[in-house]
Design an enzyme around this catalytic site. Structure first.
Site, PDB file in Angstrom:
ATOM      1  N   TYR A  83     -11.685   4.477  14.130  1.00  0.00           N
ATOM      2  CA  TYR A  83     -10.765   4.736  13.141  1.00  0.00           C
ATOM      3  C   TYR A  83     -11.039   6.354  13.128  1.00  0.00           C
ATOM      4  O   TYR A  83      -9.702   7.039  13.100  1.00  0.00           O
ATOM      5  CB  TYR A  83     -11.339   4.533  12.001  1.00  0.00           C
ATOM      6  CG  TYR A  83     -10.044   4.505  10.642  1.00  0.00           C
ATOM      7  CD1 TYR A  83      -9.072   3.572  10.828  1.00  0.00           C
ATOM      8  CD2 TYR A  83     -10.327   5.517   9.767  1.00  0.00           C
ATOM      9  CE1 TYR A  83      -8.123   3.637   9.840  1.00  0.00           C
ATOM     10  CE2 TYR A  83      -9.422   5.559   8.643  1.00  0.00           C
ATOM     11  CZ  TYR A  83      -8.220   4.946   8.643  1.00  0.00           C
ATOM     12  OH  TYR A  83      -7.401   5.095   7.857  1.00  0.00           O
ATOM     13  N   THR A 126      -5.592   0.597  -1.856  1.00  0.00           N
ATOM     14  CA  THR A 126      -4.690  -0.472  -1.144  1.00  0.00           C
ATOM     15  C   THR A 126      -5.401  -1.688  -0.582  1.00  0.00           C
ATOM     16  O   THR A 126      -6.539  -1.940  -0.710  1.00  0.00           O
ATOM     17  CB  THR A 126      -4.189   0.481   0.122  1.00  0.00           C
ATOM     18  OG1 THR A 126      -5.465   0.588   1.063  1.00  0.00           O
ATOM     19  CG2 THR A 126      -3.669   1.706  -0.165  1.00  0.00           C
ATOM     20  N   ILE A 136      -7.801   5.320  -0.784  1.00  0.00           N
ATOM     21  CA  ILE A 136      -6.709   5.077  -1.919  1.00  0.00           C
ATOM     22  C   ILE A 136      -6.819   3.765  -2.088  1.00  0.00           C
ATOM     23  O   ILE A 136      -7.048   2.613  -1.070  1.00  0.00           O
ATOM     24  CB  ILE A 136      -5.236   5.314  -1.003  1.00  0.00           C
ATOM     25  CG1 ILE A 136      -5.171   6.827  -0.236  1.00  0.00           C
ATOM     26  CG2 ILE A 136      -4.138   5.044  -1.921  1.00  0.00           C
ATOM     27  CD1 ILE A 136      -5.364   7.792  -1.462  1.00  0.00           C
ATOM     28  N   LYS A 139      -7.415   8.466  14.013  1.00  0.00           N
ATOM     29  CA  LYS A 139      -6.921   9.604  13.062  1.00  0.00           C
ATOM     30  C   LYS A 139      -6.942  11.104  13.355  1.00  0.00           C
ATOM     31  O   LYS A 139      -5.982  11.640  13.048  1.00  0.00           O
ATOM     32  CB  LYS A 139      -7.410   9.409  11.504  1.00  0.00           C
ATOM     33  CG  LYS A 139      -7.039   7.832  11.080  1.00  0.00           C
ATOM     34  CD  LYS A 139      -5.651   7.720  10.858  1.00  0.00           C
ATOM     35  CE  LYS A 139      -5.281   6.178  10.293  1.00  0.00           C
ATOM     36  NZ  LYS A 139      -3.622   6.201  10.238  1.00  0.00           N
ATOM     37  N   GLY A 192       0.799  -1.261  -0.165  1.00  0.00           N
ATOM     38  CA  GLY A 192      -0.033  -0.164   0.055  1.00  0.00           C
ATOM     39  C   GLY A 192       0.666   1.361   0.217  1.00  0.00           C
ATOM     40  O   GLY A 192       1.811   1.035  -0.938  1.00  0.00           O
ATOM     41  N   ILE A 193       0.485   2.270   0.934  1.00  0.00           N
ATOM     42  CA  ILE A 193       0.830   3.501   0.779  1.00  0.00           C
ATOM     43  C   ILE A 193       2.477   3.367   1.357  1.00  0.00           C
ATOM     44  O   ILE A 193       3.296   3.967   0.723  1.00  0.00           O
ATOM     45  CB  ILE A 193       0.429   4.501   1.822  1.00  0.00           C
ATOM     46  CG1 ILE A 193      -1.053   4.807   1.148  1.00  0.00           C
ATOM     47  CG2 ILE A 193       1.105   5.810   1.963  1.00  0.00           C
ATOM     48  CD1 ILE A 193      -2.010   5.546   2.171  1.00  0.00           C
ATOM     49  N   ASP A 238       6.401  -4.748  15.144  1.00  0.00           N
ATOM     50  CA  ASP A 238       5.328  -4.464  15.801  1.00  0.00           C
ATOM     51  C   ASP A 238       5.435  -3.157  16.298  1.00  0.00           C
ATOM     52  O   ASP A 238       6.067  -2.758  17.337  1.00  0.00           O
ATOM     53  CB  ASP A 238       5.102  -5.717  16.746  1.00  0.00           C
ATOM     54  CG  ASP A 238       3.656  -5.209  17.487  1.00  0.00           C
ATOM     55  OD1 ASP A 238       2.987  -4.186  17.296  1.00  0.00           O
ATOM     56  OD2 ASP A 238       3.158  -5.966  18.303  1.00  0.00           O
TER      57      ASP A 238
END
Length: 257
Positions: free
Chosen positions: A156, A193, A191, A160, A17-18, A63
């Site tokens: 989430y 991903t 995105i 964020k 992904g990103i 981790d």
């Protein structure tokens, strides 16, 4: 000359992904890259891809919720490449759940990765960079969900949003302490991903879901990982030397609505 020549970058969640796109782009532009992830096979493959292209890379399992591992990873990055200039706190997870339905177990797990991991990465990046010979740039990956809310993404959203305001606090601390360290956040829209694909798979209609989400962005499409990697490159380079405590929103117009 590459835009980040002679810089050492650490990217968490670098296996896909990103994170993968950011590691590859930073390497193409001259950085020596340490990428970390819990997925060893995929992460090692990204490091080998960088090296085959003529770059320098090191993969380490990590981790991001484990503080002792952060100490080890930063030490190994500095030992391998002689310093640390860019840290991209990208590792994250996503689960759906409203404020009423989310479980405490799921809430705590998501917070440990998305918020604790960013806190630890920022803390140990500052400690590694503050006495270094060059400048430092800490790039924390937040989300549009750190700016606007979704009723089905309670934890989430909280994580964020926390990344966004925590990063401002860290930026002010570094500035007031006289450290040559900048701290900024990137806020991607949706995105394409593996995480987003997995979310749509769980809903049962990947292509239909992709079309719906694409229409939510005024630009008419979902983003690609490189769309965000270009933002990482800018914030990691000296081109953004007057930018700290700020948000770089790359969302196809999503939050302009």
């Amino acid at each position: 000359m590459g835009r980040v020549d002679n810089k050492v970058a650490l990217v968490t969640g670098g296996a896909k992904g990103i994170g993968r796109a950011s590691a590859l782009m930073l390497a193409r532009e001259g950085a020596r890259v340490v990428l970390t992830d819990v997925e060893e096979a995929q992460g090692s493959a990204v490091a080998k891809e960088i090296e085959r292209a003529g770059g320098k890379a090191l993969f380490l399992t990590q981790d991001v919720t484990d503080e002792s591992r952060w100490v080890e990873v930063v030490e190994k990055a500095r030992a391998q490449f002689g310093g640390l200039n860019i840290v991209v706190n990208n590792a994250g997870i996503g689960t759906a759940g409203s404020a009423e339905d989310e479980t405490l177990e799921a809430w705590r797990r998501l917070m440990s990765v998305n918020l604790d991991g960013v806190f630890l990465g920022t803390k140990h990046a500052i400690r590694a960079m503050k006495n270094g010979p060059g400048t430092g740039s800490i790039i924390n990956i937040s989300s549009i969900e750190g700016i606007v809310a979704d009723p089905k993404l309670a934890s989430y959203n909280a994580s964020k949003g926390g990344v966004r305001i925590f990063s401002k606090s860290a930026a002010l601390h570094c500035a007031q302490a006289g450290y040559r360290i900048r701290v900024n956040t990137i806020h991607p829209g949706y995105i394409w991903t593996p995480m987003v694909e997995g979310y749509l798979t769980s809903l049962g209609d990947v292509e239909g879901g992709r079309q719906v989400i694409s229409k939510m962005h005024p630009i008419g499409r979902m983003g690609e990982p490189d769309d965000i990697a270009y933002g990482v490159l800018y914030l990691g380079s000296d081109e953004s030397s007057f930018m700290t405590g700020s948000e770089l929103v790359i969302d196809g117009g999503y939050t302009a609505q």
